[in-house]
Design an enzyme around this catalytic site. Structure first.
Site, PDB file in Angstrom:
ATOM      1  N   HIS A  14      -7.307  -4.862  10.088  1.00  0.00           N
ATOM      2  CA  HIS A  14      -6.993  -4.596   8.676  1.00  0.00           C
ATOM      3  C   HIS A  14      -5.691  -5.270   8.259  1.00  0.00           C
ATOM      4  O   HIS A  14      -4.793  -5.486   9.060  1.00  0.00           O
ATOM      5  CB  HIS A  14      -7.014  -3.096   8.352  1.00  0.00           C
ATOM      6  CG  HIS A  14      -5.851  -2.290   8.841  1.00  0.00           C
ATOM      7  ND1 HIS A  14      -5.976  -0.994   9.287  1.00  0.00           N
ATOM      8  CD2 HIS A  14      -4.530  -2.566   8.957  1.00  0.00           C
ATOM      9  CE1 HIS A  14      -4.798  -0.522   9.629  1.00  0.00           C
ATOM     10  NE2 HIS A  14      -3.896  -1.458   9.448  1.00  0.00           N
ATOM     11  N   ASP A  59       0.813  -1.217   0.000  1.00  0.00           N
ATOM     12  CA  ASP A  59       0.000   0.000   0.000  1.00  0.00           C
ATOM     13  C   ASP A  59       0.848   1.268   0.000  1.00  0.00           C
ATOM     14  O   ASP A  59       2.049   1.230   0.238  1.00  0.00           O
ATOM     15  CB  ASP A  59      -0.972  -0.002   1.196  1.00  0.00           C
ATOM     16  CG  ASP A  59      -0.318  -0.475   2.500  1.00  0.00           C
ATOM     17  OD1 ASP A  59       0.924  -0.521   2.567  1.00  0.00           O
ATOM     18  OD2 ASP A  59      -1.051  -0.798   3.450  1.00  0.00           O
ATOM     19  N   ASN A 106      -7.709  -2.973  14.165  1.00  0.00           N
ATOM     20  CA  ASN A 106      -9.092  -3.245  13.749  1.00  0.00           C
ATOM     21  C   ASN A 106      -9.175  -4.451  12.798  1.00  0.00           C
ATOM     22  O   ASN A 106     -10.197  -4.690  12.188  1.00  0.00           O
ATOM     23  CB  ASN A 106      -9.706  -2.005  13.091  1.00  0.00           C
ATOM     24  CG  ASN A 106      -8.954  -1.587  11.837  1.00  0.00           C
ATOM     25  OD1 ASN A 106      -7.993  -2.248  11.428  1.00  0.00           O
ATOM     26  ND2 ASN A 106      -9.389  -0.504  11.217  1.00  0.00           N
ATOM     27  N   GLU A 120      -9.719  -2.078   5.216  1.00  0.00           N
ATOM     28  CA  GLU A 120     -10.372  -1.801   6.487  1.00  0.00           C
ATOM     29  C   GLU A 120     -11.629  -2.660   6.624  1.00  0.00           C
ATOM     30  O   GLU A 120     -12.133  -3.183   5.627  1.00  0.00           O
ATOM     31  CB  GLU A 120     -10.773  -0.312   6.528  1.00  0.00           C
ATOM     32  CG  GLU A 120      -9.632   0.659   6.304  1.00  0.00           C
ATOM     33  CD  GLU A 120      -8.785   0.894   7.553  1.00  0.00           C
ATOM     34  OE1 GLU A 120      -8.830   0.066   8.486  1.00  0.00           O
ATOM     35  OE2 GLU A 120      -8.067   1.902   7.591  1.00  0.00           O
TER      36      GLU A 120
END
Ligand code: F6R
Length: 241
Positions: free
Chosen positions: A138, A67, A136, A143
């Site tokens: 990810h 990313d 979370n 996400e």
């Protein structure tokens, strides 16, 4: 799934680096899927040591990163290109033109995503995909969502991710709000996945990822379906497993 439990972060870094080194020793032109973040700095340091000892040659290796932030040029100190240069690429003999990251400054993000996915394909896919884990759940910048995104795409970052990353910027307003990330499909097509997790603060998330339901609400949970998954995690991260 194979789980390698380590005493602490340093041992996790050494063992994960050894697995990557083994991959390159066995296949000198490996295609590595790489990640950024604090989990990875130790293992990149170990890979540099492998290289400096003369035990590892990156000259035929290619890499594709998961990313990149949208809107940050490669020389911005918080861009992932900058992170990779500082933490790995500038210290080893990988060819710079074979070390790919999405271009966060591309004028047409959609086109950049398609080109990046095509580049991964052209390389024949990744032999080993390195993954860290967000609190979370990810992976990359995928996400929690209603679906598992298949391919490289632009994504709006969650408020919690923006807050978590704000520590690296002067103010929270400076944190980019979108990023380009490989999709879950791009990640899962890798021949092997190496998931590295450290610290008690991620214990609950790691438990969800490894034993919870496979759901896009916890994107990392998809790795349960990968036929060649290796988890290297320390006692803290595995404390609830
Ligand atoms: C970064 C990436 C992210 C991180 C995750 C964990 O390229 O893919 O998914 O792996 O946010 O970050 P750290 O290691 O900083 O806790």
């Amino acid at each position: 799934m194979r789980i390698i439990k380590t005493k602490d972060y340093d041992e996790m870094s050494r063992k994960a680096a050894n697995l990557i080194a083994a991959q390159i020793l066995l296949k000198n032109n490996s295609v590595l899927g790489l990640a950024t973040g604090s989990t990875m700095t130790g293992l990149y340091h170990e890979l540099i040591r492998w290289y400096e000892r003369g035990d590892l040659d990156f000259s035929a290796v290619s890499s594709v990163n998961l990313d990149e932030y949208v809107g940050l040029p490669g020389d911005h100190h918080q861009s992932y290109r900058y992170y990779m240069n500082e933490n790995l690429f500038h210290h080893i003999n990988i060819r710079q033109d074979c070390a790919y990251l999405p271009d966060g400054m591309a004028t047409d993000a959609e086109q950049e995503c398609a080109a990046y996915e095509a580049q991964i394909e052209a390389l024949g896919g990744t032999d080993l995909q390195l993954l860290g884990l967000g609190h979370n759940g990810h992976i990359g910048f995928n996400e929690p969502a209603d679906i598992f995104p298949k391919v490289t795409h632009e994504v709006a970052l969650e408020e919690s991710t923006i807050k978590a990353n704000a520590r690296f910027f002067t103010t929270e307003d400076e944190v980019p709000k979108t990023a380009i990330t490989m999709g879950i499909g791009s990640i899962m097509r890798s021949k092997q996945i190496l998931l590295c997790v450290s610290g008690e603060s991620k214990a609950d998330t790691l438990k969800q990822v490894l034993t919870g339901p496979i759901t896009p609400q916890c994107p990392g949970s998809i790795v349960q379906l990968h036929p060649n998954l290796v988890v290297v995690a320390d006692e803290g991260a595995l404390s609830l497993y």
